[in-house]
Write an enzyme that holds these catalytic residues in place. Sequence first.
Site, PDB file in Angstrom:
ATOM      1  N   SER A   8       0.855  -1.195   0.000  1.00 24.59           N
ATOM      2  CA  SER A   8       0.000   0.000   0.000  1.00 24.59           C
ATOM      3  C   SER A   8       0.885   1.237   0.000  1.00 24.59           C
ATOM      4  O   SER A   8       1.998   1.212   0.543  1.00 24.59           O
ATOM      5  CB  SER A   8      -0.869   0.028   1.257  1.00 24.59           C
ATOM      6  OG  SER A   8      -1.490   1.292   1.379  1.00 24.59           O
ATOM      7  N   TYR A  60      -0.981  -1.067  10.276  1.00 26.24           N
ATOM      8  CA  TYR A  60      -1.189  -1.365   8.853  1.00 26.24           C
ATOM      9  C   TYR A  60       0.036  -0.936   8.025  1.00 26.24           C
ATOM     10  O   TYR A  60       0.532  -1.698   7.194  1.00 26.24           O
ATOM     11  CB  TYR A  60      -2.449  -0.627   8.399  1.00 26.24           C
ATOM     12  CG  TYR A  60      -2.848  -0.859   6.961  1.00 26.24           C
ATOM     13  CD1 TYR A  60      -3.492  -2.032   6.576  1.00 26.24           C
ATOM     14  CD2 TYR A  60      -2.620   0.115   5.988  1.00 26.24           C
ATOM     15  CE1 TYR A  60      -3.887  -2.230   5.259  1.00 26.24           C
ATOM     16  CE2 TYR A  60      -3.012  -0.075   4.677  1.00 26.24           C
ATOM     17  CZ  TYR A  60      -3.647  -1.246   4.310  1.00 26.24           C
ATOM     18  OH  TYR A  60      -4.033  -1.443   3.005  1.00 26.24           O
ATOM     19  N   ALA A 112       3.105  -0.527   9.012  1.00 25.20           N
ATOM     20  CA  ALA A 112       4.251  -1.401   9.324  1.00 25.20           C
ATOM     21  C   ALA A 112       4.131  -2.721   8.568  1.00 25.20           C
ATOM     22  O   ALA A 112       5.111  -3.234   8.018  1.00 25.20           O
ATOM     23  CB  ALA A 112       4.333  -1.648  10.831  1.00 25.20           C
ATOM     24  N   LYS A 146       2.552  -3.217   5.722  1.00 28.07           N
ATOM     25  CA  LYS A 146       2.697  -3.005   4.278  1.00 28.07           C
ATOM     26  C   LYS A 146       4.133  -2.630   3.902  1.00 28.07           C
ATOM     27  O   LYS A 146       4.564  -2.885   2.780  1.00 28.07           O
ATOM     28  CB  LYS A 146       1.707  -1.938   3.801  1.00 28.07           C
ATOM     29  CG  LYS A 146       0.242  -2.363   3.953  1.00 28.07           C
ATOM     30  CD  LYS A 146      -0.071  -3.608   3.130  1.00 28.07           C
ATOM     31  CE  LYS A 146      -1.512  -4.032   3.192  1.00 28.07           C
ATOM     32  NZ  LYS A 146      -1.778  -5.247   2.408  1.00 28.07           N
TER      33      LYS A 146
HETATM   34  P1  NAP Z   1     -11.344  -5.945   1.390  1.00 24.67           P
HETATM   35  O1  NAP Z   1     -12.472  -5.674   0.456  1.00 24.67           O
HETATM   36  O2  NAP Z   1     -11.554  -5.814   2.849  1.00 24.67           O
HETATM   37  O3  NAP Z   1     -10.759  -7.380   1.048  1.00 24.67           O
HETATM   38  C1  NAP Z   1      -9.853  -8.058   1.874  1.00 24.67           C
HETATM   39  C2  NAP Z   1     -10.177  -9.527   1.775  1.00 24.67           C
HETATM   40  O4  NAP Z   1      -9.300 -10.290   2.621  1.00 24.67           O
HETATM   41  C3  NAP Z   1     -11.602  -9.851   2.234  1.00 24.67           C
HETATM   42  O5  NAP Z   1     -12.147 -10.815   1.371  1.00 24.67           O
HETATM   43  C4  NAP Z   1     -11.379 -10.424   3.599  1.00 24.67           C
HETATM   44  O6  NAP Z   1     -12.397 -11.258   4.048  1.00 24.67           O
HETATM   45  C5  NAP Z   1     -10.092 -11.183   3.366  1.00 24.67           C
HETATM   46  N1  NAP Z   1      -9.474 -11.555   4.618  1.00 24.67           N
HETATM   47  C6  NAP Z   1      -9.372 -10.811   5.744  1.00 24.67           C
HETATM   48  N2  NAP Z   1      -8.757 -11.515   6.706  1.00 24.67           N
HETATM   49  C7  NAP Z   1      -8.438 -12.704   6.166  1.00 24.67           C
HETATM   50  C8  NAP Z   1      -7.802 -13.853   6.660  1.00 24.67           C
HETATM   51  N3  NAP Z   1      -7.335 -13.920   7.909  1.00 24.67           N
HETATM   52  N4  NAP Z   1      -7.665 -14.933   5.850  1.00 24.67           N
HETATM   53  C9  NAP Z   1      -8.144 -14.896   4.585  1.00 24.67           C
HETATM   54  N5  NAP Z   1      -8.762 -13.832   4.060  1.00 24.67           N
HETATM   55  C10 NAP Z   1      -8.912 -12.755   4.843  1.00 24.67           C
HETATM   56  O7  NAP Z   1     -10.082  -5.004   1.042  1.00 24.67           O
HETATM   57  P2  NAP Z   1      -9.556  -4.367  -0.330  1.00 24.67           P
HETATM   58  O8  NAP Z   1      -9.774  -2.931  -0.234  1.00 24.67           O
HETATM   59  O9  NAP Z   1     -10.037  -5.121  -1.502  1.00 24.67           O
HETATM   60  O10 NAP Z   1      -7.998  -4.626  -0.153  1.00 24.67           O
HETATM   61  C11 NAP Z   1      -7.307  -5.729  -0.736  1.00 24.67           C
HETATM   62  C12 NAP Z   1      -5.811  -5.555  -0.477  1.00 24.67           C
HETATM   63  O11 NAP Z   1      -5.368  -4.319  -1.040  1.00 24.67           O
HETATM   64  C13 NAP Z   1      -5.451  -5.511   1.007  1.00 24.67           C
HETATM   65  O12 NAP Z   1      -4.205  -6.158   1.200  1.00 24.67           O
HETATM   66  C14 NAP Z   1      -5.316  -4.025   1.268  1.00 24.67           C
HETATM   67  O13 NAP Z   1      -4.490  -3.780   2.356  1.00 24.67           O
HETATM   68  C15 NAP Z   1      -4.728  -3.543  -0.035  1.00 24.67           C
HETATM   69  N6  NAP Z   1      -4.921  -2.119  -0.312  1.00 24.67           N
HETATM   70  C16 NAP Z   1      -6.181  -1.580  -0.433  1.00 24.67           C
HETATM   71  C17 NAP Z   1      -6.299  -0.229  -0.731  1.00 24.67           C
HETATM   72  C18 NAP Z   1      -7.635   0.425  -0.898  1.00 24.67           C
HETATM   73  O14 NAP Z   1      -7.662   1.648  -1.125  1.00 24.67           O
HETATM   74  N7  NAP Z   1      -8.736  -0.303  -0.854  1.00 24.67           N
HETATM   75  C19 NAP Z   1      -5.166   0.559  -0.870  1.00 24.67           C
HETATM   76  C20 NAP Z   1      -3.909  -0.011  -0.723  1.00 24.67           C
HETATM   77  C21 NAP Z   1      -3.814  -1.366  -0.459  1.00 24.67           C
HETATM   78  P3  NAP Z   1     -13.593 -10.608   4.935  1.00 24.67           P
HETATM   79  O15 NAP Z   1     -14.321  -9.704   4.009  1.00 24.67           O
HETATM   80  O16 NAP Z   1     -14.334 -11.765   5.367  1.00 24.67           O
HETATM   81  O17 NAP Z   1     -12.917  -9.876   6.058  1.00 24.67           O
END
Ligand code: NAP
Length: 247
Positions: A142, A155, A157, A159
């Site tokens: 991120s 978070y 740390a 990333k």
């Molecule tokens: P999201 O919609 O919350 O998706 C995260 C997924 O990971 C969800 O399906 C979640 O399941 C699953 N998950 C959580 N804990 C888990 C575990 N212990 N074992 C297996 N699966 C698990 O988030 P997103 O926004 O799509 O983000 C996806 C990735 O991109 C993440 O690594 C995030 O840090 C990164 N990111 C996002 C952004 C942003 O702006 N959105 C920016 C930079 C980086 P549940 O729904 O059941 O919790």
Amino acid sequence: MMDFSGKVSLVTGESLGIGEAIALDLAQVGAEVVLLDIQKDKLEEVTQRIHQDGGKAAAYEVDVSQFDRVAEVIDTVIKNHGKVDHLVNNAGITRDNLLMRMKEEEWDAVIAVNLKGIFNLSKAVIRPMMSNRYGRIVNISSVVGMMGNAGQTNYSASKAGLVGFTKSLAREVASRGVTVNAVAPGYIATAMTKSLPDAVKESFMKVIPLKRFGTAEDVAQTVTFLCSDKAGYITGQIIQVNGGLLM
Ligand code: NAP
């Protein structure tokens, strides 16, 4: 057009956000997509969508922070699908709080999923990838891992931690045809960012040169490229998909 026929792509965490877009994009170019998520209903939804579009997908319920369970599931995946060509470590959580208020559980939960999860998955696939002399690992970092963000010491740390992991593992496995890279999204329009107050969103727009939040597809297409043979000479890199927010 890229052709991933015969490739097996493993993606973690595919609810409604970036993981789903990655899974759909990989399936669209012909990969057999193996979905790993903590929630079964989410897995079924995405699997069905891929099947409806004529793609191949299978799903396994797993908490990526559980070392033994991950090892067991990867064993089953390799028995059922023959191999893992691509591993996309996308599962991630936030437990935001200012450090002065942050609870130990909030720190531990984020590190367990976002950092140890990547260790667990990579450890489970690395030997089979090395013996196949082929593999692609893409970790989702991120922009806040590079810039920092108040309220997200845990978070950020995790990333930033995966950046060191990515570069170290890339050096360990390059000679066996395995590349390891990371994608660092900026502010992407998903459930994670939807809950931000309007004033905060507006303040972000001011500092994003491309003047929009990214889409999950912007991230997914970068991941697919890194998994492709076109990216065969790229390893140990952190690709920023952030609209110019950080250069
Ligand atoms: P999201 O919609 O919350 O998706 C995260 C997924 O990971 C969800 O399906 C979640 O399941 C699953 N998950 C959580 N804990 C888990 C575990 N212990 N074992 C297996 N699966 C698990 O988030 P997103 O926004 O799509 O983000 C996806 C990735 O991109 C993440 O690594 C995030 O840090 C990164 N990111 C996002 C952004 C942003 O702006 N959105 C920016 C930079 C980086 P549940 O729904 O059941 O919790």
